[in-house]
Write a protein that holds these residues in place. Structure first.
Motif, mmCIF file in Angstrom:
data_model
loop_
_atom_site.group_PDB
_atom_site.id
_atom_site.type_symbol
_atom_site.label_atom_id
_atom_site.label_comp_id
_atom_site.label_asym_id
_atom_site.label_seq_id
_atom_site.Cartn_x
_atom_site.Cartn_y
_atom_site.Cartn_z
ATOM 1 N N SER A 31 -50.654 91.658 -39.151
ATOM 2 C CA SER A 31 -49.425 90.906 -38.954
ATOM 3 C C SER A 31 -49.611 89.475 -39.443
ATOM 4 O O SER A 31 -50.633 88.849 -39.177
ATOM 5 C CB SER A 31 -49.069 90.929 -37.465
ATOM 6 N N LYS B 156 -47.195 90.428 -46.104
ATOM 7 C CA LYS B 156 -46.641 91.650 -46.679
ATOM 8 C C LYS B 156 -45.134 91.546 -46.936
ATOM 9 O O LYS B 156 -44.664 91.850 -48.035
ATOM 10 C CB LYS B 156 -46.928 92.847 -45.740
ATOM 11 N N THR C 125 -43.383 88.838 -47.059
ATOM 12 C CA THR C 125 -43.172 87.759 -48.027
ATOM 13 C C THR C 125 -43.281 88.306 -49.451
ATOM 14 O O THR C 125 -42.443 88.015 -50.310
ATOM 15 C CB THR C 125 -44.214 86.637 -47.797
#
Ligand SMILES: Nc1ncnc2c1ncn2[C@@H]1O[C@H](COP(=O)(O)OP(=O)(O)OP(=O)(O)O)[C@@H](O)[C@H]1O
Ligand SMILES: [Mg+2]
Length: 234
Positions: A43, A47, A49
């Motif tokens: 997290s 990803k 983005t």
């Protein structure tokens, strides 16, 4: 574009928000037609983005993003909307369907926005609903469907304009394991038929069954890039 040109060509892309560390740092990534790329990572590793930059929903601070031969990092808002309609299909964790439109009308929407002739759009929508085995719900409202069925509707909508790229952000994230399996099989099948897919997921099962290649992000950098001869499950 030649047959060997990559569908996605990302060069030295950096994206920072405010004073924080970069969400993406000097990322270079090239994806070819027919690949099913799974983007993995903890997290906050960048990803979503990355997906948003590919979709033209966000712009990098530095570097270039080229998709299907088009520089998408400098597009105007209208240009970027046009680019998405023509080139990108998107699937999200929470489906993002319009609850006061029927299944068919949800699926028709992207074609209407793109100005596809109504009869042709209806033909395509009917074909997709049948292919995705949700044709019996064509006249229903999404609120009446199970999570797995809703995600199939979302996939049908994403495929409506025959996108060069299907982008999916946690498409199984909100599904129980049976519905998740359904969506896994569907994405694997679509890729086997030639659809290029970029998939962000925490679901290792999904990555293993569907992806022909996995890229792992940590702190906005690609730390691993593995191409599998074929998806594991094939
Ligand atoms: N609009 C924004 N404004 C400020 N910071 C943001 C914004 N979007 C993302 N970030 C930051 O950028 C970094 C990467 O976020 P991103 O959403 O790409 O992560 P992710 O890998 O998709 O995480 P997750 O698995 O939780 O969805 C995080 O530190 C996040 O807080
Ligand atoms: Mg995310």
């Amino acid at each position: 574009m030649t047959a060997t040109a990559p569908v996605i060509d990302i060069r030295d892309v950096t994206r920072t928000y405010g004073q924080g560390p970069p969400a993406l740092a000097e990322v270079t990534l090239s994806v070819r037609a027919g690949e099913a790329l799974a983007v993995l990572g903890p997290s906050g590793s960048g990803k979503s983005t990355l997906l948003n930059l590919i979709a033209g929903l966000d712009r990098p601070n530095a570097g270039s993003v080229t998709v299907a031969g088009l520089r998408v990092d400098g597009l105007s808002e209208a240009g970027s909307a046009r680019y998405r309609r023509a080139t990108i299909g998107m699937v999200f964790q929470f489906f993002n369907l319009l609850d006061d439109l029927t299944v068919t009308d949800n699926v028709l929407l992207p074609a209407q926005l793109a100005g596809v002739h109504r009869a042709e759009a209806r033909r395509r929508a009917a074909g997709l609903l049948e292919y995705l085995r949700i044709d019996r719900h064509a006249a229903a409202y999404p609120g009446r469907l199970s999570g797995g069925e809703r995600q199939r509707v979302a996939v049908a909508r994403a495929l409506m304009n025959r996108p060069a790229l299907l982008l999916a952000d946690e498409p199984t994230g909100a599904l129980d394991s049976a519905s998740g399996e359904d969506v896994r099989e569907l994405l694997t099948e679509l890729n086997a038929e030639g659809q290029t897919i970029i998939l962000v997921t925490h679901d290792l099962g999904l990555a293993e069954s569907c992806a022909t290649r996995t890229v792992e992000l940590v702190d906005g950098r690609i730390v691993r890039d593995t191409t599998h001869a074929t998806a594991v499950a094939r």
